[in-house]
Write a protein that holds these residues in place. Structure first.
Motif, PDB file in Angstrom:
ATOM      1  N   GLU A   1       0.831  -1.203   0.000  1.00 44.61           N
ATOM      2  CA  GLU A   1       0.000   0.000   0.000  1.00 44.61           C
ATOM      3  C   GLU A   1       0.874   1.264   0.000  1.00 44.61           C
ATOM      4  OE1 GLU A   1      -3.398   0.253   0.190  1.00 44.61           O
ATOM      5  OE2 GLU A   1      -3.836   2.101   1.303  1.00 44.61           O
ATOM      6  N   LEU A   2       1.974   1.216   0.758  1.00 45.21           N
ATOM      7  CA  LEU A   2       2.835   2.392   0.861  1.00 45.21           C
ATOM      8  C   LEU A   2       3.455   2.735  -0.498  1.00 45.21           C
ATOM      9  CD1 LEU A   2       4.001   4.172   3.385  1.00 45.21           C
ATOM     10  CD2 LEU A   2       6.128   3.158   2.625  1.00 45.21           C
ATOM     11  N   PHE A   3       3.840   1.710  -1.240  1.00 49.86           N
ATOM     12  CA  PHE A   3       4.460   1.964  -2.539  1.00 49.86           C
ATOM     13  C   PHE A   3       3.407   2.374  -3.580  1.00 49.86           C
ATOM     14  CE2 PHE A   3       7.901  -0.024  -0.416  1.00 49.86           C
ATOM     15  CZ  PHE A   3       9.038   0.511  -1.011  1.00 49.86           C
ATOM     16  N   ARG A   4       2.172   1.907  -3.389  1.00 54.37           N
ATOM     17  CA  ARG A   4       1.095   2.228  -4.333  1.00 54.37           C
ATOM     18  C   ARG A   4       0.503   3.605  -4.033  1.00 54.37           C
ATOM     19  NH1 ARG A   4      -4.076   0.211  -4.809  1.00 54.37           N
ATOM     20  NH2 ARG A   4      -3.938  -0.711  -2.734  1.00 54.37           N
ATOM     21  N   LYS A   5       0.300   3.870  -2.713  1.00 53.44           N
ATOM     22  CA  LYS A   5      -0.385   5.108  -2.350  1.00 53.44           C
ATOM     23  C   LYS A   5       0.342   5.793  -1.178  1.00 53.44           C
ATOM     24  CE  LYS A   5      -4.526   3.173  -1.814  1.00 53.44           C
ATOM     25  NZ  LYS A   5      -5.962   3.094  -1.501  1.00 53.44           N
ATOM     26  N   PRO A   6       1.508   6.371  -1.422  1.00 52.83           N
ATOM     27  CA  PRO A   6       2.164   7.122  -0.337  1.00 52.83           C
ATOM     28  C   PRO A   6       1.405   8.432  -0.121  1.00 52.83           C
ATOM     29  CG  PRO A   6       3.385   7.385  -2.383  1.00 52.83           C
ATOM     30  CD  PRO A   6       2.251   6.457  -2.706  1.00 52.83           C
ATOM     31  N   TYR A   7       0.999   8.713   1.093  1.00 53.93           N
ATOM     32  CA  TYR A   7       0.188   9.904   1.346  1.00 53.93           C
ATOM     33  C   TYR A   7       0.955  11.030   2.032  1.00 53.93           C
ATOM     34  CZ  TYR A   7      -4.095   7.320   0.162  1.00 53.93           C
ATOM     35  OH  TYR A   7      -5.069   6.616  -0.495  1.00 53.93           O
ATOM     36  N   HIS A   8       1.946  10.692   2.861  1.00 58.20           N
ATOM     37  CA  HIS A   8       2.655  11.756   3.585  1.00 58.20           C
ATOM     38  C   HIS A   8       3.682  12.407   2.658  1.00 58.20           C
ATOM     39  CE1 HIS A   8       5.054  13.872   6.557  1.00 58.20           C
ATOM     40  NE2 HIS A   8       4.093  13.648   7.432  1.00 58.20           N
ATOM     41  N   PRO A   9       3.799  13.732   2.682  1.00 59.72           N
ATOM     42  CA  PRO A   9       4.788  14.388   1.808  1.00 59.72           C
ATOM     43  C   PRO A   9       6.197  13.832   1.988  1.00 59.72           C
ATOM     44  CG  PRO A   9       3.339  16.032   2.778  1.00 59.72           C
ATOM     45  CD  PRO A   9       2.989  14.722   3.434  1.00 59.72           C
ATOM     46  N   TYR A  10       6.553  13.419   3.198  1.00 61.37           N
ATOM     47  CA  TYR A  10       7.906  12.878   3.418  1.00 61.37           C
ATOM     48  C   TYR A  10       8.058  11.520   2.726  1.00 61.37           C
ATOM     49  CZ  TYR A  10      12.022  11.088   5.814  1.00 61.37           C
ATOM     50  OH  TYR A  10      13.259  10.563   6.086  1.00 61.37           O
ATOM     51  N   THR A  11       7.038  10.674   2.830  1.00 61.45           N
ATOM     52  CA  THR A  11       7.113   9.371   2.147  1.00 61.45           C
ATOM     53  C   THR A  11       7.218   9.577   0.638  1.00 61.45           C
ATOM     54  OG1 THR A  11       5.577   8.575   3.841  1.00 61.45           O
ATOM     55  CG2 THR A  11       6.055   7.090   2.015  1.00 61.45           C
ATOM     56  N   LYS A  12       6.461  10.527   0.128  1.00 65.98           N
ATOM     57  CA  LYS A  12       6.537  10.814  -1.312  1.00 65.98           C
ATOM     58  C   LYS A  12       7.972  11.208  -1.681  1.00 65.98           C
ATOM     59  CE  LYS A  12       1.802  12.738  -1.573  1.00 65.98           C
ATOM     60  NZ  LYS A  12       1.089  12.077  -2.659  1.00 65.98           N
ATOM     61  N   GLY A  13       8.591  12.016  -0.808  1.00 63.07           N
ATOM     62  CA  GLY A  13       9.966  12.452  -1.047  1.00 63.07           C
ATOM     63  C   GLY A  13      10.942  11.291  -1.034  1.00 63.07           C
ATOM     64  N   LEU A  14      10.774  10.386  -0.056  1.00 63.52           N
ATOM     65  CA  LEU A  14      11.676   9.220   0.010  1.00 63.52           C
ATOM     66  C   LEU A  14      11.531   8.368  -1.244  1.00 63.52           C
ATOM     67  CD1 LEU A  14      11.289   7.867   3.671  1.00 63.52           C
ATOM     68  CD2 LEU A  14      13.256   9.044   2.702  1.00 63.52           C
TER      69      LEU A  14
ATOM     70  N   GLU B   1      -7.340   5.768   5.731  1.00 60.54           N
ATOM     71  CA  GLU B   1      -8.021   4.666   5.059  1.00 60.54           C
ATOM     72  C   GLU B   1      -7.830   3.464   5.963  1.00 60.54           C
ATOM     73  OE1 GLU B   1      -6.480   4.204   1.094  1.00 60.54           O
ATOM     74  OE2 GLU B   1      -7.662   5.886   0.375  1.00 60.54           O
ATOM     75  N   PRO B   2      -8.614   2.388   5.801  1.00 69.25           N
ATOM     76  CA  PRO B   2      -8.449   1.273   6.730  1.00 69.25           C
ATOM     77  C   PRO B   2      -6.994   0.818   6.824  1.00 69.25           C
ATOM     78  CG  PRO B   2     -10.368   0.949   5.368  1.00 69.25           C
ATOM     79  CD  PRO B   2      -9.688   2.168   4.833  1.00 69.25           C
ATOM     80  N   ASN B   3      -6.474   0.840   8.047  1.00 64.89           N
ATOM     81  CA  ASN B   3      -5.113   0.398   8.325  1.00 64.89           C
ATOM     82  C   ASN B   3      -4.005   1.221   7.645  1.00 64.89           C
ATOM     83  OD1 ASN B   3      -3.622  -1.276   9.928  1.00 64.89           O
ATOM     84  ND2 ASN B   3      -3.351  -2.840   8.358  1.00 64.89           N
ATOM     85  N   HIS B   4      -4.329   2.442   7.261  1.00 67.33           N
ATOM     86  CA  HIS B   4      -3.343   3.342   6.645  1.00 67.33           C
ATOM     87  C   HIS B   4      -3.351   4.649   7.455  1.00 67.33           C
ATOM     88  CE1 HIS B   4      -1.366   4.726   2.638  1.00 67.33           C
ATOM     89  NE2 HIS B   4      -0.858   5.377   3.663  1.00 67.33           N
ATOM     90  N   PHE B   5      -2.257   4.862   8.196  1.00 63.89           N
ATOM     91  CA  PHE B   5      -2.182   5.972   9.157  1.00 63.89           C
ATOM     92  C   PHE B   5      -1.183   7.024   8.667  1.00 63.89           C
ATOM     93  CE2 PHE B   5      -3.437   2.167  11.329  1.00 63.89           C
ATOM     94  CZ  PHE B   5      -4.398   2.570  12.244  1.00 63.89           C
TER      95      PHE B   5
END
Ligand code: SF4
Length: 319
Positions: free
Chosen positions: A234-247, A303-307
């Motif tokens: 899910e993280l690789f498909r839908k990164p939501y935090h600006p920092y995760t997007k940056g990484l 989203e469910p289980n996505h914090f």
């Protein structure tokens, strides 16, 4: 799935001349048996400190740790030492974490001596079993660390961690000091061992691509706080935090069109000493608004289980 480890509102602060350094600030998660939590972030984000606090190698400042339904937050030093049979660590740098004066056999057998397990013959038999398990040829039993390459040295580190048959291992950047080709071998070894022995891991790394396939869930940390947590895919498909997007934007990808991707992660980490009551990612965030300066965002399930911990997560991602 049965829970193995539960961490609730964990804090670890260090006193410095300039004030309290908030290395880990209100981190919570659960890991089920046989699963891996990847903990990702830049150097200084608190991920290695988190691993050491969970293992009781460092005292915590606040929070609660439950291991196999047992509250281990305030156990005695004696109980912590006994618990170390169940909870082990693989260190980043096999070059510096191994005593250069001991041969392979002594290095792997050392935890068995400390915990008074086996007689001399039994110990040597167990050392050979462990060498077989981690793919280290028995002919290296009496070699010294400096005679071996990085991959073999890290196999010694893995064998030492497995010697006491633990249930849980913190893998602290176990491949970052290795060549890329050797990294894949060690990652495959860790995955095979997990499947064979139903091991549970926390896998700490600064490199998201390393934990993509090995992790069940990923926790992205920024300056001691949880930025985002969800299933790895899910993280690789839908990164939501600006920092995760940056990484993710910093991970090199083969590009046949030779079009450069914009690097979204700008600037440096700010100081974790006495942080202000505002978003810790503020100075580096291109989505920052006034609300980000007026108070730290809270950790919310978008989203469910996505914090995600971001005031503007819904606007940024059109949720
Ligand atoms: Fe950026 Fe604001 Fe979200 Fe922090 S809270 S990550 S500054 S948009």
């Amino acid at each position: 799935m049965a829970e193995l480890l539960k961490v609730e509102h964990l804090k670890k602060y260090f006193a410095t001349p300039a004030g309290q350094l908030h290395a880990v600030d209100d981190v919570s998660f659960v890991i089920n048996k046989g699963e891996t939590l990847g903990v990702v972030g830049e150097s200084g984000c608190g991920k290695s400190t988190l691993g050491r606090v969970v293992l009781k190698l460092l005292d915590l400042t606040d929070g609660r740790i439950v291991f196999e339904d047992r509250d281990i937050t305030s156990i005695s030093e004696k109980d912590s030492i006994a618990l170390r049979k169940e909870m082990q660590i693989i260190f980043q740098d096999p070059y510096s974490s191994l005593n250069p004066r001991l041969c392979v056999s002594e290095l792997i057998g050392d935890p068995l001596i400390v915990y008074k397990m086996y007689n001399k013959d039994g110990r040597q038999k167990r050392v050979y079993e462990l060498m077989d398990l981690v793919g280290l040829a028995r002919r290296f039993a009496f070699s010294y660390p400096h005679e071996l390459d990085g991959g073999r040295r890290q196999r010694i580190g893995v064998a030492r961690a497995l010697a006491l048959s633990p249930k849980f291992i913190v893998c602290d950047e176990p491949v970052s000091a290795l060549d890329v080709s050797i990294q894949a071998q060690i990652l495959n070894l860790l995955q095979d061992l997990q499947a064979q022995q139903n091991l549970t891991y926390i896998f700490v790394t600064h490199d998201l691509s390393v934990v993509k396939h090995i992790s069940t869930d990923i926790l992205v940390m920024y300056l001691g706080v949880m930025a985002e947590k969800c299933e790895s895919k899910e993280l690789f498909r839908k990164p939501y935090h600006p920092y995760t997007k940056g990484l993710l934007s910093a991970i090199p990808v083969p590009n046949i069109d030779h079009v450069k991707r914009p690097v979204e992660l700008l600037g440096e980490l700010t100081s974790p000493i006495e942080p202000k009551d505002e978003c810790r990612f503020l100075a580096r965030c291109k989505y920052a608004t006034d609300v980000c300066r007026q108070g730290a965002p809270t950790y919310q399930e978008v989203e469910p289980n996505h914090f995600v911990t971001c005031h503007n997560v819904r606007e940024i991602n059109n949720l």
